[in-house]
Motif scaffolding. Structure first.
Motif, short mmCIF file in Angstrom:
data_model
loop_
_atom_site.label_atom_id
_atom_site.label_comp_id
_atom_site.label_asym_id
_atom_site.label_seq_id
_atom_site.Cartn_x
_atom_site.Cartn_y
_atom_site.Cartn_z
N SER A 1 7.78 -5.89 1.12
CA SER A 1 6.64 -6.01 0.23
C SER A 1 5.85 -4.71 0.26
O SER A 1 5.34 -4.33 1.32
CB SER A 1 5.75 -7.18 0.66
OG SER A 1 4.61 -7.27 -0.16
N GLN A 2 5.77 -4.03 -0.87
CA GLN A 2 4.97 -2.81 -1.03
C GLN A 2 5.25 -1.77 0.05
O GLN A 2 4.34 -1.23 0.67
CB GLN A 2 3.50 -3.16 -1.07
CG GLN A 2 3.15 -4.09 -2.21
CD GLN A 2 1.72 -4.58 -2.18
OE1 GLN A 2 0.98 -4.29 -1.25
NE2 GLN A 2 1.33 -5.30 -3.20
N GLY A 3 6.53 -1.50 0.28
CA GLY A 3 6.91 -0.45 1.23
C GLY A 3 6.84 -0.86 2.69
O GLY A 3 6.98 -0.03 3.58
N LYS A 4 6.61 -2.14 2.95
CA LYS A 4 6.53 -2.63 4.32
C LYS A 4 7.50 -3.80 4.51
O LYS A 4 7.82 -4.51 3.57
CB LYS A 4 5.11 -3.08 4.64
CG LYS A 4 4.11 -1.94 4.64
CD LYS A 4 2.72 -2.44 4.90
CE LYS A 4 1.71 -1.33 4.90
NZ LYS A 4 1.64 -0.57 3.68
N THR A 5 7.94 -3.97 5.74
CA THR A 5 8.75 -5.12 6.11
C THR A 5 7.82 -6.11 6.80
O THR A 5 7.20 -5.77 7.80
CB THR A 5 9.88 -4.72 7.07
OG1 THR A 5 10.68 -3.71 6.43
CG2 THR A 5 10.76 -5.89 7.41
N GLU B 1 -3.81 -12.34 3.89
CA GLU B 1 -3.02 -12.24 2.67
C GLU B 1 -2.35 -13.56 2.28
O GLU B 1 -2.30 -13.91 1.10
CB GLU B 1 -1.95 -11.16 2.82
CG GLU B 1 -1.21 -10.91 1.53
CD GLU B 1 -0.40 -9.63 1.54
OE1 GLU B 1 0.40 -9.45 0.61
OE2 GLU B 1 -0.55 -8.81 2.47
N CYS C 1 14.27 -9.05 -2.29
CA CYS C 1 13.29 -8.59 -1.30
C CYS C 1 13.52 -9.19 0.08
O CYS C 1 13.00 -8.68 1.07
CB CYS C 1 11.88 -8.92 -1.75
SG CYS C 1 11.38 -8.02 -3.21
N ASP D 1 6.88 -0.34 8.74
CA ASP D 1 7.18 0.55 7.63
C ASP D 1 8.63 0.31 7.26
O ASP D 1 9.51 0.26 8.12
CB ASP D 1 6.96 2.00 8.06
CG ASP D 1 7.22 2.96 6.93
OD1 ASP D 1 8.35 3.48 6.85
OD2 ASP D 1 6.30 3.18 6.11
#
Length: 110
Positions: free
Chosen positions: A13-17, A60, A73, A90
């Motif tokens: 999600s948005q460049g993160k694991t 979140e 994803c 990251d």
């Protein structure tokens, strides 16, 4: 009484694991999505130690009834016996993004 199954869901999600724990994982009625329901967090306010990763994920996803994740994803879904600390990493380096307390202050050079 049989206890509910517990799943560890790891996804991008948005460049993160991100890692979440949930009691329900199934194919979604939305084509190409996986449904993650009954997301599990540590009991709030039962201790003095606060995990910053847990708090960030609770902010979140705390009010989410069902999370619909695109199948591309999802990195893995594991059925586990017990919950471990959550992680936000990251996506490229695998380094933890949120550092749990306590952390040592940086050393000052004389």
């Amino acid at each position: 009484m049989k206890s509910k199954k517990l799943y560890k869901v790891t996804f991008l999600s948005q460049g993160k694991t991100l890692e979440l724990y949930a009691h329900q994982v199934a194919s979604s009625a939305l084509w190409g999505f996986t449904e993650v329901g009954e997301i599990v967090f540590d009991s709030q306010g039962e201790g003095v130690v606060i995990d910053p990763t847990e708090e960030r994920l609770r902010e979140e996803f705390g009010n989410t009834r069902v999370l619909h994740l695109p199948i591309q994803c999802i990195l893995r879904v594991e059925e586990v016996d017990r919950r471990a600390p959550l992680a936000i990493r990251d996506a490229t380096s695998g380094e933890k993004v949120v550092t749990p307390f306590p952390i040592a202050p940086p050393l000052r050079k004389p």
